[in-house]
Motif scaffolding. Structure first.
Motif: not given
Length: 850
Positions: A666-690
């Protein structure tokens, strides 16, 4: 001095008076018996007060019920990270109603969900089972979930109270959390779900917080009872209660599972000796009776509500819609998405998760869905016969041999697919048998009707493996204990499998040790297989970090093992080359990659955020072969995406439930919109993570208030790959204006109005986010924090206003000097936009003095 609760603390209503009357009809022994589970998933009935058997069930991604296998299928809903990614409270509440229906269909009264621990670090093994790194988003999605479930007359159980934000040494670690961080972050979702969601049950965690195991913690009474007026029941996590008097004097009401545990006769004796006040026992029983009344388990008192009916088609449609609403389009260069099906002739669907995707995470969130739609099947169905779909796995990231697929198994008598399971006594007497349509087996305290559990000495699985292609097949077993395998009547191995010292028992349930045997088979050849598992308890005391007795308790209550089979397949080098060739010949390449059960599950934390195996290499080489490469990331939590800027599109799909493939199409073909927004940061690296690694049994939350996006602007801050709140749709938006009151009294809610315009060519959805900050504050704070949000839709060219309620609590902070909430008077800055770092609109609001 600790206040001693009594059943008459509050003026009784008619119902409360009736509950108190029933309580008074019980002896001390009867009361105490009710406070420990009857078995793994149920509570004792008590005819003297009209109490029937109460059933509880795991359920963050579906309602499992009392069986943990394919015989009792359950609707597999999207993972909690996917639900939070929708930012849509109405959608989540409706999904809660679906879960209530599922619960009642399985005879379940109490759902052990939602999990509202925070995404303190992406290394957390159950990250996928929690909603968000942000306490406000977690609160609002959690409240909606609870309202939906309890609106159907089924109890929700918010968990794990509190500080169970990682898995390493979870049963014994002491989480050292600063007072402000504890109140402003980790307790906030529980506070909202108790206060606004009116949740009926809370689960106390395994871990300790600031020196006290949570099943004995003063926080149970001080926070839940005294601060929040919680009138529901507090149960232990499974096997988390370890003491009699300390836990009984705390506000713990129910020990699970049963019938073993630290209460029972020991608690009766403690009361008789005056070491535990009987009024505490009365309060616990009254809370249990109140829960029973709410779910309709007490004679003469109807449940508060009944769930609405759901048919198969409506469940499928709801799960499909919800999955698409949670997909986050993180990148979409040159508007490669949505695909134009009118011009498509050949699509390459590649990757290890394309044909066999992950729809849920391991552990308590595991259910057995009635079906799953893979990305490959969903795309094929959507595009039809007019478009050629090619497929290649690309790489094999798993190091474990999977559960034997049903397509390769034949019943011994040749009547169909499956296995025969036989329960045998020590002398070989057959005690019972069953035919199964799967190769993963779990029994919790019972082997089924008519099979005397205490007499079963071994379980035998018989099947015939049929080769679908010529080559070398790996066949074996996974579990803990003694296993024997025979192939075509000859013994292949006789071994004892054990967990390494210090491993969590759930790790043994989710990723148990394996032993394999290699068999060369011709195409179509069949061979008889018998896998035998001895039922005994041989668990090293070091295996279960909580205590040897806990390990023995779990081992004695659960029999769980698998028959494993890996058909022959090409090497990674061969499969990558084939994927490159298929991508080169196609107009678009869709690569579905993700985590495995070996790296993302309950029972252990992650040691790396990198995708397992050679998946990064696969993506790079496919993208070089085809510039129109769409990467679908099938993981429940963040992974590193070092190639993200080199592919046309990145779609984050989480663990999206059984309708994955249809929602993806549905999303790839546009029948539905990808409705999500990130609920958490996606890091670029593993530096400084708890870290999740305790030191000498102590895990110190050194980052304090500054988890996730709240750490922006700090010296240790690392710019992420994708920011909190980020997500693209299939249209564009202009943020026109932000209107807020000039001033507000402290402790008062207020409304912000954000006017936005759809500047694209498609109808679209936008999640409008408002962040608060306090320039020149005298109190340590993040630069900004989420203060409110609203979901709006608009047609092309249309303007709309997002009305965002900013709760007064968004501007308060915990005063450690007074031990209370307060608001710093002065000017707060509000910023509005589509993510935590894209905030085009700004306004100030003055907060007066109280």
């Amino acid at each position: 001095m600790t206040r001693q609760p009594t059943p008459t603390d509050a003026p009784p209503t008619a119902d409360e008076a009736e509950l108190a009357r029933r309580l008074g009809a019980l002896t001390l022994e009867q009361k105490v018996r009710l406070l420990t589970g009857a078995d793994f998933w149920s509570l004792h009935p008590e005819p003297a007060v009209g109490l029937r058997r109460l059933v509880v069930s795991d359920g963050p991604a579906g309602v499992r019920g009392e069986l943990w296998d394919e015989r009792s299928p359950s609707a597999n809903v999207p993972s909690p990270t996917a639900l939070a990614a929708t930012w849509d409270e109405q959608l989540v509440e409706q999904l809660g109603g679906l879960l209530a229906h599922e619960a009642r269909a399985k005879g379940v009264d109490v759902l052990l969900a939602p999990t509202v621990n925070l995404h303190r670090t992406p290394y957390g093994g159950r990250h996928f089972e929690c909603f968000s790194e942000d306490p406000l988003l977690t609160s609002r999605i959690g409240v909606a979930y609870v309202k939906g479930v309890q609106g159907g007359g089924v109890a929700a159980t918010v968990k794990h109270f509190v500080g169970n934000d990682s898995e390493t040494q979870r049963m014994t670690l002491d989480a050292r959390i600063g007072e402000r961080a504890l109140r402003e972050l980790y307790l906030t979702p529980f506070e909202a779900i108790v206060g606004e969601g009116r949740v009926w049950a809370v689960m106390a965690a395994y871990n300790g917080v600031n020196g006290h195991p949570m099943t004995e913690s003063p926080l149970l009474r001080q926070v839940l009872h005294d601060d929040w007026d919680f009138d529901g029941l507090v149960m232990s996590d499974w096997f988390a209660a370890r003491t009699t008097e300390q836990s009984a004097r705390a506000a713990l009401d129910l020990v699970m599972p049963g019938p073993i545990g630290p209460w029972g006769d020991a608690l009766v004796a403690a009361v008789r000796k005056g070491k535990v006040d009987e009024t505490l026992v009365d309060d616990k029983v009254l809370r249990l009776l109140r829960l029973a009344a709410r779910v309709g388990a007490l004679d003469g008192i109807p449940a508060t509500a009944r769930p609405s009916e759901q048919d198969t088609a409506s469940v499928a449609a709801r799960l499909r819609e919800t999955a698409a609403a949670g997909f986050v389009l993180a990148r979409n260069e040159n508007a490669v998405l949505p695909l134009n099906r009118a011009v498509l002739k050949k699509v390459a669907v590649l990757g290890p998760n394309a044909a066999v995707a992950r729809t849920l995470g391991g552990g308590s969130a595991t259910v057995f869905p009635p079906y799953t739609v893979s990305p490959l099947d969903g795309i094929r169905a959507a595009l039809g016969d007019g478009v050629e779909i090619t497929h290649g796995i690309g790489v094999t990231p798993q190091t474990r041999t999977p559960v034997a697929p049903l397509s390769h198994l034949r019943l011994p008598d040749g009547t169909g697919e499956g296995t025969e399971v036989r329960f045998l006594a020590a002398d070989g007497t057959l005690l019972g048998s069953e035919l199964r349509a799967g190769a993963a087996y779990t029994w919790m305290g019972s082997f089924g009707p008519g099979v005397p559990v205490g007499e079963v000495a071994r379980v035998e699985v018989r099947t015939v493996v049929r080769a679908t292609g010529a080559g070398r097949y790996a066949i074996g077993g996974s579990g803990i204990g003694r296993f024997r395998l025979s192939v075509a009547g000859a013994q292949a191995f006789d071994v004892r499998l054990q967990l390494p010292p210090g491993a969590d028992l759930v790790e043994g349930l989710m990723t148990p040790p394996q032993r394999l045997h290699s068999v060369e088979l011709a195409e179509g050849e069949e061979t008889e297989i018998v896998l035998t598992h001895d039922i005994d308890i041989d668990i090293d005391a070091d295996t279960e970090s909580a205590s040897g007795s806990t390990g023995e308790a779990i081992g004695g209550a659960v029999t769980m093992f698998q028959l494993n089979l890996q058909p022959p397949h090409g090497s990674d080098d061969e499969e990558i080359e084939r994927a490159e060739a298929l991508a080169r010949e196609a107009e678009v390449a869709v690569v579905v990659i993700g985590t495995t059960e070996e790296v993302e599950s309950e029972g252990f934390d992650r040691t790396s955020l990198a995708l397992p195996g050679r998946q990064d290499e696969l993506v790079r080489r496919v993208a070089e072969a085809n510039p129109r490469t769409v990467v679908v990331v099938n993981s429940g939590a963040p992974v590193l995406l070092p190639w993200a800027d080199d592919v046309a599109a990145v779609l984050l799909a989480w663990f999206p439930g059984q309708e994955f493939g249809n929602a993806l199409a549905d999303v790839l073909l546009g029948t539905a919109e990808p409705g999500g927004r990130l609920p958490t940061v996606w890091p670029a690296s593993e530096r400084g993570l708890p870290t999740t690694e305790p030191s000498d049994g102590v895990l110190t939350y050194d980052e304090g208030l500054f988890i996730g996006h709240r750490g922006a602007g700090r010296p240790e801050w690392q710019p992420p790959r994708y920011d909190f709140g980020h997500g693209l749709g299939y249209t564009t938006w202009e943020y026109v204006s932000l209107d807020v009151p000039a001033e507000t009294p402290p402790g008062a809610d207020f409304t912000a109005e954000v006017r936005i315009r759809n500047t694209g060519t498609r109808h679209g959805k936008e999640v409008v986010q408002i962040y608060a900050g306090r320039p020149a504050s005298e109190v340590e704070r993040p630069v900004r924090w989420l203060a409110g949000f609203a979901v709006v839709e608009a047609a092309p060219g249309e303007e709309t206003v997002a009305t965002v309620t900013v709760d007064a609590r968004a501007l308060r902070h915990w005063d450690t000097g007074t031990g209370s909430w307060t608001v710093e008077p002065g000017t707060f800055r509000l910023e509005a936009g589509p993510s935590s770092t894209t905030l085009p609109l700004t306004a100030d609001i003055a907060v007066g003095r109280s």
